[in-house]
Motif scaffolding. Structure first.
Motif, PDB file in Angstrom:
ATOM      1  N   PRO A 132      -7.982  -8.885 -12.897  1.00 13.01           N
ATOM      2  CA  PRO A 132      -6.802  -9.303 -13.680  1.00 13.01           C
ATOM      3  C   PRO A 132      -5.478  -8.648 -13.272  1.00 13.01           C
ATOM      4  CG  PRO A 132      -8.028  -7.653 -14.879  1.00 13.01           C
ATOM      5  CD  PRO A 132      -8.767  -7.850 -13.597  1.00 13.01           C
ATOM      6  N   PHE A 133      -5.018  -8.883 -12.069  1.00 14.73           N
ATOM      7  CA  PHE A 133      -3.760  -8.263 -11.653  1.00 14.73           C
ATOM      8  C   PHE A 133      -2.555  -8.845 -12.395  1.00 14.73           C
ATOM      9  CE2 PHE A 133      -6.619  -8.009  -7.954  1.00 14.73           C
ATOM     10  CZ  PHE A 133      -6.656  -6.637  -7.806  1.00 14.73           C
ATOM     11  N   PHE A 134      -2.652 -10.106 -12.798  1.00 13.13           N
ATOM     12  CA  PHE A 134      -1.496 -10.758 -13.417  1.00 13.13           C
ATOM     13  C   PHE A 134      -1.783 -11.207 -14.842  1.00 13.13           C
ATOM     14  CE2 PHE A 134      -1.707 -11.783  -8.816  1.00 13.13           C
ATOM     15  CZ  PHE A 134      -0.672 -10.947  -8.403  1.00 13.13           C
ATOM     16  N   ASP A 135      -2.903 -10.759 -15.394  1.00 14.45           N
ATOM     17  CA  ASP A 135      -3.303 -11.133 -16.748  1.00 14.45           C
ATOM     18  C   ASP A 135      -2.859 -10.039 -17.719  1.00 14.45           C
ATOM     19  OD1 ASP A 135      -4.492 -11.806 -19.090  1.00 14.45           O
ATOM     20  OD2 ASP A 135      -6.520 -12.020 -18.288  1.00 14.45           O
ATOM     21  N   VAL A 136      -1.870 -10.342 -18.551  1.00 19.08           N
ATOM     22  CA  VAL A 136      -1.296  -9.301 -19.418  1.00 19.08           C
ATOM     23  C   VAL A 136      -2.304  -8.814 -20.459  1.00 19.08           C
ATOM     24  CG1 VAL A 136       1.085 -10.050 -19.136  1.00 19.08           C
ATOM     25  CG2 VAL A 136      -0.313 -11.092 -20.905  1.00 19.08           C
ATOM     26  N   ASP A 148       0.192  -7.868 -14.836  1.00 16.11           N
ATOM     27  CA  ASP A 148       1.596  -8.193 -15.075  1.00 16.11           C
ATOM     28  C   ASP A 148       2.053  -9.257 -14.079  1.00 16.11           C
ATOM     29  OD1 ASP A 148       4.357  -8.214 -15.445  1.00 16.11           O
ATOM     30  OD2 ASP A 148       4.325  -6.132 -16.131  1.00 16.11           O
ATOM     31  N   PRO A 149       2.475 -10.436 -14.567  1.00 12.63           N
ATOM     32  CA  PRO A 149       2.930 -11.485 -13.645  1.00 12.63           C
ATOM     33  C   PRO A 149       4.175 -11.104 -12.861  1.00 12.63           C
ATOM     34  CG  PRO A 149       2.840 -12.304 -15.929  1.00 12.63           C
ATOM     35  CD  PRO A 149       2.476 -10.868 -15.966  1.00 12.63           C
ATOM     36  N   ILE A 150       4.941 -10.134 -13.365  1.00 10.70           N
ATOM     37  CA  ILE A 150       6.160  -9.732 -12.648  1.00 10.70           C
ATOM     38  C   ILE A 150       5.817  -9.085 -11.304  1.00 10.70           C
ATOM     39  CG2 ILE A 150       8.207  -8.250 -12.772  1.00 10.70           C
ATOM     40  CD1 ILE A 150       8.377 -10.668 -14.543  1.00 10.70           C
ATOM     41  N   LEU A 151       4.635  -8.486 -11.204  1.00 16.56           N
ATOM     42  CA  LEU A 151       4.236  -7.902  -9.913  1.00 16.56           C
ATOM     43  C   LEU A 151       4.252  -8.963  -8.825  1.00 16.56           C
ATOM     44  CD1 LEU A 151       3.105  -5.702  -8.081  1.00 16.56           C
ATOM     45  CD2 LEU A 151       0.813  -6.258  -8.922  1.00 16.56           C
ATOM     46  N   TRP A 152       3.751 -10.166  -9.162  1.00 15.23           N
ATOM     47  CA  TRP A 152       3.770 -11.247  -8.161  1.00 15.23           C
ATOM     48  C   TRP A 152       5.201 -11.577  -7.762  1.00 15.23           C
ATOM     49  CZ3 TRP A 152       1.268 -13.855  -4.590  1.00 15.23           C
ATOM     50  CH2 TRP A 152       1.809 -15.064  -4.156  1.00 15.23           C
ATOM     51  N   GLN A 153       6.097 -11.608  -8.746  1.00 12.81           N
ATOM     52  CA  GLN A 153       7.488 -11.949  -8.414  1.00 12.81           C
ATOM     53  C   GLN A 153       8.078 -10.916  -7.453  1.00 12.81           C
ATOM     54  OE1 GLN A 153      10.242 -13.357 -11.281  1.00 12.81           O
ATOM     55  NE2 GLN A 153       8.689 -14.082 -12.714  1.00 12.81           N
ATOM     56  N   HIS A 154       7.769  -9.637  -7.682  1.00 15.44           N
ATOM     57  CA  HIS A 154       8.269  -8.606  -6.761  1.00 15.44           C
ATOM     58  C   HIS A 154       7.714  -8.833  -5.352  1.00 15.44           C
ATOM     59  CE1 HIS A 154      10.598  -5.894  -9.286  1.00 15.44           C
ATOM     60  NE2 HIS A 154       9.667  -5.952 -10.228  1.00 15.44           N
ATOM     61  N   LEU A 155       6.401  -8.977  -5.255  1.00 12.43           N
ATOM     62  CA  LEU A 155       5.796  -9.124  -3.921  1.00 12.43           C
ATOM     63  C   LEU A 155       6.278 -10.395  -3.246  1.00 12.43           C
ATOM     64  CD1 LEU A 155       2.136  -7.973  -4.693  1.00 12.43           C
ATOM     65  CD2 LEU A 155       3.900  -6.708  -3.463  1.00 12.43           C
ATOM     66  N   THR A 192     -13.218  -6.230 -13.325  1.00  9.72           N
ATOM     67  CA  THR A 192     -12.846  -7.392 -14.140  1.00  9.72           C
ATOM     68  C   THR A 192     -12.309  -7.002 -15.517  1.00  9.72           C
ATOM     69  OG1 THR A 192     -15.075  -7.610 -15.065  1.00  9.72           O
ATOM     70  CG2 THR A 192     -14.632  -8.778 -13.004  1.00  9.72           C
ATOM     71  N   THR A 193     -12.357  -5.719 -15.846  1.00  6.19           N
ATOM     72  CA  THR A 193     -11.982  -5.319 -17.208  1.00  6.19           C
ATOM     73  C   THR A 193     -10.510  -4.987 -17.352  1.00  6.19           C
ATOM     74  OG1 THR A 193     -12.561  -3.031 -16.685  1.00  6.19           O
ATOM     75  CG2 THR A 193     -14.278  -4.406 -17.689  1.00  6.19           C
ATOM     76  N   HIS A 194      -9.884  -4.519 -16.289  1.00  6.94           N
ATOM     77  CA  HIS A 194      -8.507  -4.023 -16.404  1.00  6.94           C
ATOM     78  C   HIS A 194      -7.882  -3.986 -15.006  1.00  6.94           C
ATOM     79  CE1 HIS A 194      -5.193  -1.188 -17.286  1.00  6.94           C
ATOM     80  NE2 HIS A 194      -5.298  -1.635 -18.534  1.00  6.94           N
ATOM     81  N   SER A 195      -6.554  -3.994 -14.977  1.00  7.94           N
ATOM     82  CA  SER A 195      -5.868  -3.961 -13.671  1.00  7.94           C
ATOM     83  C   SER A 195      -6.097  -2.629 -12.948  1.00  7.94           C
ATOM     84  CB  SER A 195      -4.375  -4.199 -13.865  1.00  7.94           C
ATOM     85  OG  SER A 195      -3.826  -3.190 -14.692  1.00  7.94           O
ATOM     86  N   TYR A 196      -6.362  -1.544 -13.693  1.00 11.18           N
ATOM     87  CA  TYR A 196      -6.550  -0.249 -13.025  1.00 11.18           C
ATOM     88  C   TYR A 196      -7.781  -0.233 -12.114  1.00 11.18           C
ATOM     89  CZ  TYR A 196      -7.759   4.579 -12.164  1.00 11.18           C
ATOM     90  OH  TYR A 196      -8.120   5.734 -11.540  1.00 11.18           O
TER      91      TYR A 196
END
Length: 828
Positions: free
Chosen positions: A232-236, A241-248, A754-758
């Motif tokens: 879940p890299f972009f799943d709040v 955080d979807p903003i990470l995609w915008q930065h990259l 799958t549980t968290h972005s960390y």
């Protein structure tokens, strides 16, 4: 037969293109560059048809020409095709075609790499474009913002991600080829201050590709891991955080505008002086401005994100940086205007397109300064004002210069001139049609029309402006088609274009049409415009008074020179035609395409094919031991046929490739620290991370493997080949231990990605390092085998020099990753 005729026959035979179906195995830059250019224009025509569908749909309110779902696919694919399959590839295509001639080289240093990049581009482009015919095209916009794109149910987003990742391989391959070409293959005497401006721009843009594309590749990796494995890299809801995609995306996306713009300006830098009949004004200023533009372009990405809720200080900083880039850009424009004013201008079709480009781009630049001001951007964000600004910048800054370049270089490539009458018609229709189409969009946007809407109501007051834009789009298309027709129409009965038909002063015009080997001999250069400054230049060239005037051993050869002062240091033997680049591209394409459909067995077979073709390519075509130590290049100049280390072009290619690779790694690290900066629950409560024991063990094993590889190079150079092989084996074992230790950290601590972005980003970093260590082991095995078969010796050791260089980067990535995932949780 005279000696001169015999030499010309040798060169023609060695550089001759294969006949019949074997033609497609060619790797020569003149052929591959032509394929590349034609394919890029074919994709551009496809994207143009999609644009006309968009404009027809919007011509009148409440139109029902296409359904909303189809419209979403059409506008997404239009942007994708124009940006990824035309705007960037056409730069690489034209550069591969004309750069060797400008530098006085017979070919670029890695012809197979050029061919490999082309086949990747073709396969990936057909895959992405073809998706729309199966109603499976991506439909979330060409920058694919999550969560819309991550939650899309079909395979459109996967096609976009994996298809374009494959195409980005082609872009980076071409960038490596072009950078090394400019640095190492200039004619003797062409020191860095005599390099043609086109070469400078290629150098700047190639460097920008190395730093801009890898963040997008890293973003694609995270994106696909979320879609494929639910990480879940972009799943709040799970710490993403979807903003990470915008930065990259925009770290790539904004420099890409200049990656598109600068090479087109480079064409103007070659064309304007020719028709102004004088050298370019402000050469040094242009070079410095190009470097400045490239540097500043990496500080502007956030101006695409002004409406995402940034702090005021960030708005102020990035707004100022966005306006600052106008300074170096303006210097370049003023230099071209000065050249025109100081010269005696000859009217021609290329100059028409050049002047049209300057006019349109200046207008696009002015609106760029407007949207760089945050309050104004708030008002027009995601409106048709932005669509107008984007097209004024890209079509003015890229398409019109490319049209000028097509008309200008067509006689050099095809031996005929294009019709002046058709060219003038084409220009004015394109110029008028463009402004009729896009100028009203500024008003449409300020009246509130958002981009990407399927249709609109008549009461909005946008009807007349949209109809006008549609009429302009078709006028523009008519002008473009006239030029296309002029390029492809039969002209067998027309006279051949004379040599140097425009009376240019630069080196590429010294070649005779039809000579696949380029220049008859490689001259010594002491001027930026040798054809103007030395009236006897062409005669001496044709008489073979330069270097490498023959090919008596039947090998394709070009000169390698030093980076700064272009002193000859090697005669480089480049590859002949072969199928391996195409086979490698097919294998890699199969990996990306079958992965889209989750067909894992065909994916594995594709990877095996790619691996086999690449290893065979390296085994048979690189670092070959020559039959003699050195050769007379001409005039008694003896040059070695084999060099290794920093003097070799292969070492530079590895260094440049790993620079791009390391940038992708930094983009992933950026993701880790982005989450840490933004979210207070990173790592989440109750999750301790992988601990420090396994990461420390992994870092020690990585350093041990690096040290053993480095020691192997030194021992091999000292003549102890057996000990060198032993150290390589030991290094491979240490790397294997490092792989296990890197994975053991998150595995034994129970991190579930799958549980968290960390845990997801920790696992991603660990897998990234393991993949590089495994590649490093493969390289160690390769060197071991080469040594065992006598293909790598204490004297001929380019392979282990390059592998050691790879391990420098791999070791840094491994140690940094271990420090971050092992110790950073303790600090937080």
């Amino acid at each position: 037969m005279t000696d001169r005729q015999a030499e010309e026959q040798q060169l023609a035979a060695v550089w001759e293109s294969p006949k019949g179906w074997r033609y497609w195995s060619d790797v020569n830059n003149t052929v591959v560059g032509l394929w590349y250019t034609a394919t890029a224009f074919a994709f551009m025509l496809f994207g143009g048809v999609l644009a006309l569908i968009i404009r027809t749909q919007l011509a009148v309110p409440e139109n029902t020409l296409v359904e909303a779902e189809t419209y979403n696919q059409v506008f997404t694919l239009h942007g994708t095709v124009m940006m990824f399959l035309f705007a960037v590839p056409i730069f690489e295509a034209v550069a591969i075609l004309i750069l060797p001639g400008m530098l006085g080289a017979r070919d670029l240093p890695f012809p197979r790499l050029s061919a490999f990049g082309y086949w990747c581009f073709l396969i990936g482009g057909v895959f992405v474009c073809g998706s729309i015919f199966f109603n499976s095209a991506p439909d979330a916009g060409w920058f694919m913002y999550p969560p819309l794109s991550t939650e899309q149910s079909g395979i459109g987003a996967d096609i976009w991600l994996l298809g374009l990742s494959f195409i980005e391989v082609a872009s980076i391959a071409a960038a490596v080829e072009l950078i090394v070409g400019v640095l190492k293959c200039r004619a003797p005497g062409m020191h860095i201050n005599l390099t043609p401006l086109y070469g400078w721009y290629v150098l700047v843009v190639g460097g920008m590709i190395l730093f801009a594309f890898p963040p997008l590749i890293a973003g694609d990796l995270l994106f696909e891991l979320e879609r494929l494995l639910d990480w879940p890299f972009f799943d709040v809801t799970r710490g993403g955080d979807p903003i990470l995609w915008q930065h990259l995306f925009w770290i790539f996306g904004h420099p890409e505008v200049y990656i598109i713009f600068l090479p087109a300006i480079a064409l103007l830098a070659m064309i304007v002086p020719t028709f102004a009949r004088r050298p370019i004004a402000g050469y040094s200023w242009i070079v410095l401005s190009a470097l400045g533009t490239g540097f500043l372009s990496f500080g502007l990405w956030v101006h695409h994100m002004f409406t995402t809720g940034l702090p005021s200080i960030s708005l102020g900083f990035f707004s100022a940086a966005s306006e600052a880039v106008a300074i170096p850009t303006g210097i370049q424009i003023f230099a071209f205007i000065s050249t025109v004013m100081l010269g005696s201008v000859v009217r021609s079709v290329p100059m028409l397109f050049c002047l049209g480009a300057l006019a349109i781009f200046v207008l696009g630049g002015l609106t760029g300064v407007m949207v760089a001001v945050a309050p104004f951007d708030f008002q027009v964000h995601d409106s048709y004002f932005i669509v107008a600004h984007l097209h004024y910048t890209l079509i003015g800054g890229m398409l019109f210069p490319v049209m000028a370049g097509i008309v200008y270089y067509y006689p050099m490539v095809r031996g005929k001139t294009l019709s002046r009458k058709l060219g003038i018609w084409s220009f004015w229709l394109m110029f008028a049609g463009f402004n009729i189409s896009f100028l009203p969009m500024h008003l449409t946007g300020m009246l509130g029309m958002p981009r990407r809407v399927f249709t609109y109501g008549a009461e909005r007051g946008w009807s007349e402006l949209n109809l006008l834009s549609t009429v302009g789009a078709f006028v523009f298309a008519a002008g473009f088609l006239i030029l296309v027709w002029d390029c492809v129409r039969p002209r067998r009965h027309e006279p051949d274009a004379p040599r140097n038909v425009w009376r240019a002063g630069t080196l590429e015009w010294a070649a005779r049409f039809g000579d696949n080997y380029g220049l008859r001999s490689i001259p010594h250069i002491d001027s930026r415009y040798p054809l103007w400054d030395d009236k006897d230049f062409t005669r001496k060239l044709d008489a073979g008074e330069g270097l490498l005037a023959n090919a008596e051993e039947g090998k394709r050869e070009t000169l390698v020179t030093s980076v700064l002062d272009a002193k000859p240091i090697q005669i480089l033997r480049v590859a002949k035609p072969g199928w391996l680049p195409m086979i490698a591209a097919i294998g890699l394409g199969a990996v990306f395409i079958f992965m889209t459909f989750k067909w894992w067995i065909p994916t594995a077979l594709g990877f095996a094919l790619f691996l086999w073709a690449t290893l065979r390519w390296l085994w048979t075509g690189t670092a070959e031991i020559p039959e003699k130590e050195s050769k007379d290049a001409g005039g008694g100049l003896m040059l070695p046929l084999y060099v290794s280390g920093v003097r070799s072009s292969g070492w530079w290619a590895m260094f440049i490739t790993m620079t791009g690779d390391f940038t992708a790694f930094l983009a992933l690290l950026f993701g880790y620290f982005f989450f840490w900066t933004i979210h207070p629950d990173f790592p989440p409560p109750g999750v301790s991370g992988p601990g420090w024991v396994w990461p420390v063990l992994a870092a020690m094993a990585v350093m041990l493997s690096w040290g053993l590889t480095f020691a192997s190079r030194l021992v091999n150079a000292a003549g102890r080949a057996g000990q060198a092989r032993f150290l390589l084996v030991a290094g491979g074992i240490a790397a294997f231990v490092a792989c296990l230790a890197v994975l053991a950290g998150p595995w034994t601590s129970g991190l579930d990605p799958t549980t968290h972005s960390y845990p997801a980003i920790v696992w991603t970093l660990a897998i990234w390092v393991v993949a590089h260590l495994a590649t490093g082991v493969l390289m160690q095995v390769y060197c071991f085998a080469r040594s065992l078969h006598g293909k790598m010796t204490p004297r001929y050791d380019a392979d282990i020099w390059n592998v050691t260089l790879y391990w420098h980067f791999a070791a840094i990535m491994g140690v940094v990753t271990c420090l971050v995932i092992g110790f950073f949780p303790m600090l937080t």
